[in-house]
Design an enzyme around this catalytic site. Sequence first.
Site, mmCIF file in Angstrom:
data_model
loop_
_atom_site.group_PDB
_atom_site.id
_atom_site.type_symbol
_atom_site.label_atom_id
_atom_site.label_comp_id
_atom_site.label_asym_id
_atom_site.label_seq_id
_atom_site.Cartn_x
_atom_site.Cartn_y
_atom_site.Cartn_z
ATOM 1 N N LYS A 73 0.846 -1.200 0.000
ATOM 2 C CA LYS A 73 0.000 0.000 0.000
ATOM 3 C C LYS A 73 0.879 1.248 0.000
ATOM 4 O O LYS A 73 2.088 1.186 0.271
ATOM 5 C CB LYS A 73 -0.912 0.002 1.220
ATOM 6 C CG LYS A 73 -0.172 0.120 2.544
ATOM 7 C CD LYS A 73 -1.138 0.196 3.719
ATOM 8 C CE LYS A 73 -0.368 0.370 5.034
ATOM 9 N NZ LYS A 73 -1.275 0.576 6.175
ATOM 10 N N ARG A 101 -10.874 1.286 14.372
ATOM 11 C CA ARG A 101 -10.864 1.918 13.046
ATOM 12 C C ARG A 101 -11.833 1.128 12.169
ATOM 13 O O ARG A 101 -13.013 1.007 12.469
ATOM 14 C CB ARG A 101 -9.447 1.923 12.448
ATOM 15 C CG ARG A 101 -8.453 2.771 13.183
ATOM 16 C CD ARG A 101 -7.148 2.935 12.415
ATOM 17 N NE ARG A 101 -6.742 1.739 11.675
ATOM 18 C CZ ARG A 101 -5.561 1.556 11.120
ATOM 19 N NH1 ARG A 101 -4.633 2.500 11.225
ATOM 20 N NH2 ARG A 101 -5.261 0.457 10.472
ATOM 21 N N TYR A 106 14.779 30.659 6.439
ATOM 22 C CA TYR A 106 13.673 31.482 6.921
ATOM 23 C C TYR A 106 13.678 31.650 8.436
ATOM 24 O O TYR A 106 13.865 30.680 9.181
ATOM 25 C CB TYR A 106 12.342 30.865 6.514
ATOM 26 C CG TYR A 106 12.069 30.886 5.026
ATOM 27 C CD1 TYR A 106 12.057 32.084 4.321
ATOM 28 C CD2 TYR A 106 11.830 29.705 4.344
ATOM 29 C CE1 TYR A 106 11.804 32.105 2.961
ATOM 30 C CE2 TYR A 106 11.576 29.710 2.981
ATOM 31 C CZ TYR A 106 11.560 30.921 2.290
ATOM 32 O OH TYR A 106 11.313 30.928 0.944
ATOM 33 N N MET A 147 10.786 24.642 1.233
ATOM 34 C CA MET A 147 10.006 23.790 0.337
ATOM 35 C C MET A 147 10.884 22.946 -0.582
ATOM 36 O O MET A 147 10.587 21.774 -0.825
ATOM 37 C CB MET A 147 9.060 24.639 -0.514
ATOM 38 C CG MET A 147 8.153 23.828 -1.410
ATOM 39 S SD MET A 147 7.015 24.832 -2.377
ATOM 40 C CE MET A 147 5.946 25.478 -1.100
#
Length: 382
Positions: free
Chosen positions: A41, A140, A274, A322
């Site tokens: 998966k 779940r 940053y 990013m």
Amino acid sequence: MTETPPPRRARAEIDLGALRANVRTLRARVAPHVQVMAVVKADAYGHGAIRCARAALDAGADWLGTATPHEALALRAAGITDARILCWLWTPGDPWAEGIEAGLDMTVSGMWALDEVREAARDTGKRARIQLKADTGLGRNGCQPADWPQLVGEALKAEKDGLVTITGLWSHLACADEPGHPSIASQLDVFRSMLDYAEKAGVEPEVRHLANSPATLTLPETHFDLVRPGIAMYGVSPSPELGTSADFGLRPVMTLKASVALIKQVPEGHGVSYGHHYVTGHETTLGLVPVGYADGIPRHASGRGPVLVGDKVRTVAGRVAMDQFVVDLDGDEPAPGTEAVLFGPGDRGEPTAQDWAEAADTIAYEIVTRIGARVPRVYLNG
């Protein structure tokens, strides 16, 4: 092929030889009659589902497992037509008919799903292969014990009507990665009780299964007829409390590399990235590593993530951006294009996915799974 390709901006090297060895190691940990489902998966936990599925089958896996039907259908479309594939995370309106046509084993956790699969079976004129999932305490997906008699009874009616074949009964553990957690024994008891009810009602499953990676490695009483290793197949320990990958004889499959894009000298007191959360303490050199959170590098590891550049492990200096982050090279001046290894097996002194997980306050599953599509996968030992 074992030759490493030339450096590029970034790449995730996927060692299929290690994956095959891990599958064989996992198979050796279970009894001969117990089948192994290779869980692929989430694009094989970020490693590439199609290539990893084929390698796992080559190494002796009996089944493949996916979360969504779309993942399972993609394996069929890629030519993996003979292997049994179980998919378990269905939503209303999902492609049940396509799943039947593709010969998937499809999980049913509630009456709405059984209704939709029965309708799809009528439409296709073919029996659906279904597995009933029990919620034994994870909370779940899966059918609650109170609703189990209705689901089992209706599934048996559908089987008698020629619409479905019930191929399996299964559940999932909540805390198998926490040694001695009381929920493990509790869930095992509930699972046995729900199995007993279904089998006395007339269900004759091919497989009964409960064990995920940590249970495969440490809880033989949960193995039943089949185990479902996921992260362990990719050589990552499911829990540091249980042991390291090496403790279990597993080797990490993914190595994440990038090429240092820029080396430059900066003075003392120079802010980096940053927010200037990192300021140089003296004149030094900075190296720019051209991957960032858009590539899956966790921003939460800003100021903490480890990277091997040359023969030294450096630390992310300042915030992960990013597309890039910076490391302080402490005056060293490697050439632009020098390899930066973010994580790998660790035997060259490089950090591991677990090291990054600790730096980001997360789990190693997330570190490998989040590496994005902008990072090409390069397959070795295929």
